[in-house]
Design a protein around this motif. Structure first.
Motif, short mmCIF file in Angstrom:
data_model
loop_
_atom_site.label_atom_id
_atom_site.label_comp_id
_atom_site.label_asym_id
_atom_site.label_seq_id
_atom_site.Cartn_x
_atom_site.Cartn_y
_atom_site.Cartn_z
N GLY A 103 0.89 -1.16 0.08
CA GLY A 103 -0.17 -0.06 -0.25
C GLY A 103 0.59 1.22 -0.18
N PRO A 104 0.63 3.10 0.66
CA PRO A 104 1.34 3.27 0.56
C PRO A 104 2.00 3.21 1.27
N VAL A 105 2.40 3.42 2.29
CA VAL A 105 3.56 3.11 2.58
C VAL A 105 4.58 1.99 2.61
N GLY A 106 4.67 0.75 1.70
CA GLY A 106 5.09 0.45 0.82
C GLY A 106 5.82 1.54 0.06
N ASP A 107 4.71 2.73 -0.43
CA ASP A 107 6.01 3.00 -1.76
C ASP A 107 6.74 3.72 -1.10
N ILE A 108 6.68 4.42 0.23
CA ILE A 108 7.50 5.47 1.19
C ILE A 108 8.24 4.64 1.04
N LEU A 109 8.35 3.26 1.86
CA LEU A 109 9.74 2.63 1.76
C LEU A 109 10.30 2.17 0.92
N ASN A 110 9.76 2.21 -0.42
CA ASN A 110 10.46 1.74 -1.48
C ASN A 110 11.23 3.06 -1.91
N ALA A 111 10.46 4.01 -2.22
CA ALA A 111 10.79 6.28 -2.40
C ALA A 111 12.16 5.85 -1.89
N ALA A 112 11.98 5.18 -0.60
CA ALA A 112 13.56 5.73 1.18
C ALA A 112 14.43 4.52 0.91
N GLY A 113 14.52 3.75 -0.28
CA GLY A 113 15.15 2.77 -0.65
C GLY A 113 15.26 1.94 0.57
N ARG A 114 14.38 1.61 0.91
CA ARG A 114 14.40 0.85 2.49
C ARG A 114 13.29 -0.53 2.86
N HIS A 115 13.84 -1.84 3.68
CA HIS A 115 13.19 -3.11 3.01
C HIS A 115 11.53 -3.11 4.08
N PRO A 116 11.17 -3.92 3.85
CA PRO A 116 10.10 -3.99 5.27
C PRO A 116 10.51 -4.98 5.72
N TRP A 117 11.30 -5.24 6.18
CA TRP A 117 11.11 -6.75 7.17
C TRP A 117 11.51 -5.88 8.32
N ARG A 118 10.98 -7.41 9.49
CA ARG A 118 11.00 -7.12 11.00
C ARG A 118 12.08 -8.07 11.99
N PRO A 119 12.62 -8.31 12.30
CA PRO A 119 13.89 -9.26 12.87
C PRO A 119 12.18 -10.33 13.82
N SER A 120 12.48 -11.54 14.09
CA SER A 120 12.15 -12.05 14.14
C SER A 120 11.74 -11.77 15.99
N HIS A 121 10.52 -12.30 16.54
CA HIS A 121 10.55 -11.59 17.70
C HIS A 121 9.11 -12.05 18.47
N LEU A 122 9.14 -12.47 19.84
CA LEU A 122 7.77 -12.86 20.09
C LEU A 122 7.57 -11.18 20.93
N HIS A 123 5.89 -11.79 21.21
CA HIS A 123 5.05 -10.60 21.96
C HIS A 123 4.51 -10.44 22.33
N TYR A 124 4.82 -9.86 23.54
CA TYR A 124 4.48 -9.61 25.00
C TYR A 124 3.11 -8.45 25.45
N ILE A 125 2.25 -8.78 26.29
CA ILE A 125 1.26 -7.50 26.86
C ILE A 125 1.41 -8.18 28.13
N VAL A 126 1.95 -7.28 29.57
CA VAL A 126 1.82 -8.10 30.76
C VAL A 126 1.04 -7.32 31.76
N THR A 127 0.60 -7.49 32.10
CA THR A 127 -0.46 -6.31 33.17
C THR A 127 -0.33 -7.62 34.50
N ALA A 128 -0.77 -6.61 35.46
CA ALA A 128 -0.90 -7.31 37.11
C ALA A 128 -1.36 -5.70 37.88
N ASP A 129 -2.34 -6.00 38.69
CA ASP A 129 -2.78 -4.99 39.64
C ASP A 129 -1.84 -3.81 39.85
N GLY A 130 -1.63 -3.08 40.06
CA GLY A 130 -0.84 -1.53 40.84
C GLY A 130 0.36 -1.50 40.28
N PHE A 131 0.82 -2.19 38.76
CA PHE A 131 1.09 -1.94 38.06
C PHE A 131 1.14 -1.28 36.64
N ARG A 132 2.27 -0.59 35.95
CA ARG A 132 1.75 -0.02 34.60
C ARG A 132 1.58 -1.58 33.44
#
Ligand code: BEZ
Ligand code: FE
Length: 288
Positions: free
Chosen positions: A195-224
């Protein structure tokens, strides 16, 4: 004001605020106008370039749906999402990192020691750690929402071959704040670039890759709440994540373990006979 010039237009903009405008709205909009005006003056923005920008925003709006948020992706590849994260992080806590669009609501419960790998091909990884506060005290009962790609680089919401909740799980840390699970090693993948963001990456000579990762959302009462990701130190894209999500403290190591050493206490205990990899990663929450 009728004598608007290229030099006073920013002041004129701020003089147009109503008397009872919310002070924060005033502060944010004044700064935004100042930076936009300075930007146009600095690059001597032409009409054609201005039109390209408007066309970009129009196309971003057109492609945006409930499943695809091109404006968030724009913020991600421009580094704005990560900058906002860093502006509000607590130095002693685990750094936050981008949420991304692939989190699902109502993930299935995953017991401590549970398995997300199921029958997928790929290296078995055992991940464990403690959820603790910035003073080192364990946080029993912390909730950890975990998600990642399948070995084909796709999240369940992108891949008709996966069920909605594959590679998603919601764990409750035990009485010692410990979390632990097995999974398959996630792989690097590209952000949506058709899409259009891909066009920006192309225009800037950038690749669309992310390094591999695990996602976490951690929650606990009284904590951010902590929205974060962890990345392996041997990933080829670690130093060029297209959404700027990597932080020094979010880099972990897959430590190879010999065949026959898989521990007890896991759903896969007795079923993993070959080598596997192990990751130890503690999650540190800041007080609310
Ligand atoms: C992700 O990690 O899932 C992601 C983050 C930003 C943009 C696209 C994907
Ligand atoms: Fe991701």
């Amino acid at each position: 004001m009728r004598s608007v010039t290229k030099d006073n237009i920013t002041d004129v903009f701020t003089s147009y605020f109503g008397d009872d405008t919310d002070p924060r709205v005033k502060e944010v909009l004044s700064a935004l106008a100042r930076h936009i005006h300075d930007f146009a003056r600095e690059v001597n923005l032409t009409h054609d370039e201005w039109r390209v920008g408007i066309d970009f925003l129009t196309r971003a709006g057109e492609i945006t749906t409930a499943e695809r948020q091109e404006f968030v992706l724009l913020s991600d590849v421009m580094g704005l999402s990560s900058l906002v994260d860093m502006l509000h992080s607590t130095p002693e806590a685990t750094s936050s990192s981008v949420l991304g669009p692939f989190h699902v609501s109502n993930p299935p419960p995953l017991a401590v020691g549970g398995d997300m790998k199921r029958d997928y091909e790929g290296e078995t990884v055992l991940v464990e750690g403690t959820v603790r506060d910035t003073e080192g005290n364990a946080i029993p009962g912390a909730q950890i929402d975990i998600w990642q790609t399948a070995p084909n680089g796709m999240y369940s919401s992108q891949d008709p071959e996966q069920d909605t909740h594959s590679f998603h799980g919601l764990m409750t840390a035990d009485e010692n704040g410990r979390y632990a699970f097995t999974t398959v090693r996630p792989v690097e993948y590209t952000v949506p670039s058709d899409g259009p963001v891909g066009d920006i990456l192309n225009a800037a000579g950038r690749h669309p890759w992310r390094p591999s990762h695990l996602h976490y959302i951690v929650t606990a009462d009284g904590f951010r709440s902590l929205v974060t990701e962890v990345f392996p130190d041997d990933d080829p894209y670690l130093d060029q994540d297209t959404v700027f999500g990597v932080r020094e403290d979010l880099v972990m190591t897959y430590v190879p373990q010999p065949a026959g050493s898989f521990p007890d206490g896991f759903e896969l205990s007795g079923k993993v006979n070959g080598p596997y990899a192990r990751v130890d990663f503690d999650l540190v929450l800041a007080k609310a």
